[in-house]
Design an enzyme around this catalytic site. Structure first.
Site, PDB file in Angstrom:
ATOM      1  CB  CYS A 269      48.013 -11.882  58.729  1.00  0.00           C
ATOM      2  SG  CYS A 269      48.608 -13.475  58.112  1.00  0.00           S
ATOM      3  CG  HIS A 327      52.495 -10.762  58.171  1.00  0.00           C
ATOM      4  ND1 HIS A 327      51.226 -10.887  58.683  1.00  0.00           N
ATOM      5  CD2 HIS A 327      52.754  -9.424  58.150  1.00  0.00           C
ATOM      6  CE1 HIS A 327      50.749  -9.688  58.975  1.00  0.00           C
ATOM      7  NE2 HIS A 327      51.654  -8.797  58.658  1.00  0.00           N
ATOM      8  CG  ASP A 350      50.333  -5.650  57.755  1.00  0.00           C
ATOM      9  OD1 ASP A 350      49.198  -6.158  57.832  1.00  0.00           O
ATOM     10  OD2 ASP A 350      51.354  -6.186  58.209  1.00  0.00           O
ATOM     11  CG  ASN A 390      65.836  -6.846  54.561  1.00  0.00           C
ATOM     12  OD1 ASN A 390      66.506  -7.505  53.769  1.00  0.00           O
ATOM     13  ND2 ASN A 390      64.987  -5.912  54.166  1.00  0.00           N
ATOM     14  CG  ASP A 392      70.907 -10.586  60.585  1.00  0.00           C
ATOM     15  OD1 ASP A 392      70.502 -10.731  59.417  1.00  0.00           O
ATOM     16  OD2 ASP A 392      71.914  -9.912  60.886  1.00  0.00           O
TER      17      ASP A 392
END
Length: 676
Positions: A269, A327, A350, A390, A392
């Site tokens: 990356c 990342h 990206d 974001n 969980d």
């Protein structure tokens, strides 16, 4: 046929493209005048009887315009004029203005002179046109000079890796002004599927940075096209270069172009992002490299990542969802007229191939403002990026195929999103651009946690709890010290099994096999808190870790109720640093040989040797390699080097030492090069 003088030196300085002077090409920016002059041999130019016409060509697209004597021009169309007051009939100058929305590319032009009874082609030439962040009419205009310099002109940067609590600053040479890099970046556009499919449409669309950025995002990887880099996360790099060995973009882009546009092996990356940053800066689009720590890859779009552990604390690979410890992507600055108001500014792109966007492995541009407000109805790829920062995390402990413990963490993903600070070799915290947070420190030093000196992950139930804490920042060659605190929350005594487990892991993988473990039983009195001190000695880890991380986990089990609590920590071990010193640092001048030294102190418990690589755009031509002979534990090795600065400004001299135990040690020094 007459000669044309492209006035390269003058135009490069005016257009802030003098870094490209080594290419011997006329490189200009849209929305700004540039001057060419004709050297007439037959007879002087007579403005009373002669007229000039210029034809500007990009592929088969062209525009024809008269050369006027009016200096008035519009940023919305091509224009050409001569200055009647300063006209030299034997060497007339023509000023050409490209519209601020002109397409990026390599243009040809043809000058024709019309006399009273004849027409003659008098001169031909070429120029390369780039975007212009200094022009208010350009879609990439950025209103702050220090940011224009940083995000377009700066040819070196820092990549942030490791973990959010123990950052690693890796130097990278962007190399946008190094030989053949400009040509490779322009060829990248011409090799793209969009160009091959419909050249006319591609040339027309190159006026739009949104379009350009999507083409480049797809072309940095080779999954759908003849892209620059081949990704490899297998651990086997025997037929290419290990991603951690690259130190700059120039070798990659040149290697790709010189091979006939075959992908360079290999990238991960941060390599993808750094090479894309180079291409975008070359094209004139402001760009910066961004790291998201604990970056989620949510394959099913439910904003939940599941991770699994065994009952003895070994992390398992049991899901397509994953969390990368870090990342790296890029942000580019542009207006978004396609989205209406409010979405201008930084856009996430990206190039690492993870998911397809409209059928192609690319991502973005996604406005950071849209990510922050969860505007998943807008273009491009906002739901994917939103989940990366974001999601969980649900952590499950498994025993005999069933879940015996479950915990939910809503803060683990995206706790720190950062980039290099403007004008300074340190981190800038930009988490608040992506997420609503209660407090934000704009910058933190690159060797400190954004939250605290040590990191604590805690898990518990109503009956008991466990806290796993690193006692100090892990450093290569030092004993790893950590504490497990077990709490009995009930008024009855408990007999507890404790399982401790350590595994190495790459930043984006599930861990490998266990390399250290410990097991014990402890008695907890009612409401007692018991502290267990543990250590992992250097010989137990230092030949395994290298650039990898460590997953450390503890499972605490109530032997009566069989209730289990998991606590875990993923951390990196800080590598030793190379120390670079310039002998006469205050007097580094252009084209004068300078001396420096690179020093390494061996922190390991065994002798090491290695290969030292020194590079630096504008300082060192190519790479200088030196063999470092075996150093005993605690030994210090020093290598003297000479370098010849070829460009002025602040440049990065960087060194990397690949040791016999496969650890790579790095260091860098910013060097200010002055004119004589």
């Amino acid at each position: 046929m007459q000669q044309v003088n492209l006035e390269i030196s003058e135009n490069l300085e005016r257009h802030r493209t003098d870094g490209f002077s080594g290419s011997n090409a006329l490189v200009v920016r849209r929305g700004e005048l540039f001057r060419v002059s004709m050297q007439l041999k037959a007879r002087p130019f007579d403005p009373r009887t002669d007229t000039l016409r210029i034809k500007i060509m990009l592929g088969r697209l062209y525009v024809i315009m008269p050369v006027t004597f009016s200096a008035k021009f519009s940023l919305s169309r091509w224009a050409a004029f001569m200055d009647s007051e300063s006209l030299n009939p034997n060497n007339p100058s023509i000023f050409i203005s490209a519209p601020s929305s002109a397409s990026v590319g390599c243009y040809r032009f043809k000058l024709s002179v019309f006399t009273q009874d004849t027409m003659k082609v008098c001169a031909v030439g070429k120029f390369i046109l780039l975007c212009n962040p200094w022009c208010r009419g350009d879609a990439v205009y950025i209103p702050f000079e220090d940011q224009r310099e940083e995000y377009t002109q700066n040819d070196s940067c820092l990549l942030f890796m490791g973990t959010s609590t123990n950052l690693v600053s890796r130097p990278w040479s962007l190399d946008q002004f190094e030989p053949d890099v400009l040509e490779a970046c322009l060829n990248l556009l011409n090799v793209s599927p969009q160009h091959k499919h419909n050249r006319r449409a591609d040339y027309l669309n190159r006026s739009n940075p949104v379009y350009i950025s999507r083409v480049v995002s797809a072309m940095i990887n080779c999954e759908d096209d003849r892209g620059v880099l081949k990704g490899n996360w297998s651990g086997d790099f025997s037929d290419g270069v290990h991603p951690s060995m690259w130190t700059g973009s120039g070798d990659i882009l040149r290697g790709w172009a010189q091979s006939g546009y075959h992908p360079v092996k290999y990238g991960q990356c941060w390599v993808y992002a750094a090479v894309m940053c180079t291409v975008m800066r070359v094209l004139g689009i402001p760009c910066r490299i961004v790291t998201n720590f604990n970056s989620a890859h949510d394959t099913n779009g439910n904003l939940v990542i599941e991770e699994f552990y065994s009952e003895t604390g070994q992390k398992l690979k049991s899901t397509k969802d994953s969390i990368w410890n870090f990342h790296v992507w890029v942000e580019c600055w542009m207006t978004r007229q396609d989205l209406g108001g409010g979405m201008d500014g930084w856009q996430v792109l990206d190039p690492t191939p993870q998911e397809r966007s409209r059928g192609v492995f690319c991502c973005g541009p996604a406005p950071t403002k849209a990510i922050k407000e969860r505007r998943v109805d807008l273009f491009y790829d906002i739901p994917f990026v939103y989940a990366e920062v974001n999601a969980d995390v649900h952590t499950l402990v498994m025993s005999q195929g069933r879940v015996v413990s479950r915990s939910v963490d809503t803060d683990r993903v995206g706790p720190l999103i950062c980039t290099k600070a403007v004008g300074l070799p340190r981190l800038q915290n930009i988490t608040g651009d992506y997420k609503h947070i209660k407090s934000l420190t704009s910058t933190v030093s690159s060797n400190r946690s954004s939250t605290s000196e040590t990191s604590t992950l805690r898990r518990g139930t109503k009956r008991m709890a466990a806290f796993l804490t690193l006692d100090k920042t892990p450093v290569a060659g030092a004993t790893l010290l950590f504490t497990l605190k077990v709490i009995n929350k009930q008024s009855v005594a408990k007999m507890i099994k404790v399982h401790l487990n350590a595994q190495t892991k790459e930043y984006n993988h599930s861990p490998s096999e266990t390399f250290w473990e410990a097991h014990c039983k402890i008695q907890l009195a009612p409401l007692e808190v018991k502290v267990l001190k543990q250590q992992i000695l250097p010989p137990q880890y230092e030949d395994l870790v290298g650039d990898d991380l460590v997953n450390l986990a503890a499972v605490v089990e109530d032997m009566v109720s069989q209730e289990r609590v998991l606590a875990f920590e993923e951390f990196n071990i800080a590598s030793p640093q190379l120390v670079i010193k310039i002998e006469d640092e205050e007097n580094v001048v252009l084209n004068k040989e300078q001396a420096a030294s690179v020093t390494f102190a061996n922190p390991f418990s065994h002798p090491v040797s290695g290969l030292l690589n020194v590079s630096g755009g504008g300082l060192v031509k190519g790479h200088a390699n030196f063999r470092m002979f075996p150093l005993r534990p605690g030994g210090i090795g020093e290598q003297r080097i000479n370098f010849l600065p070829s460009k002025t400004g602040t440049k990065m001299l960087q060194a990397s030492l690949v040791l016999s135990n496969k650890t790579t040690v790095r260091g860098f020094k910013m060097v200010t090069v002055r004119r004589v």
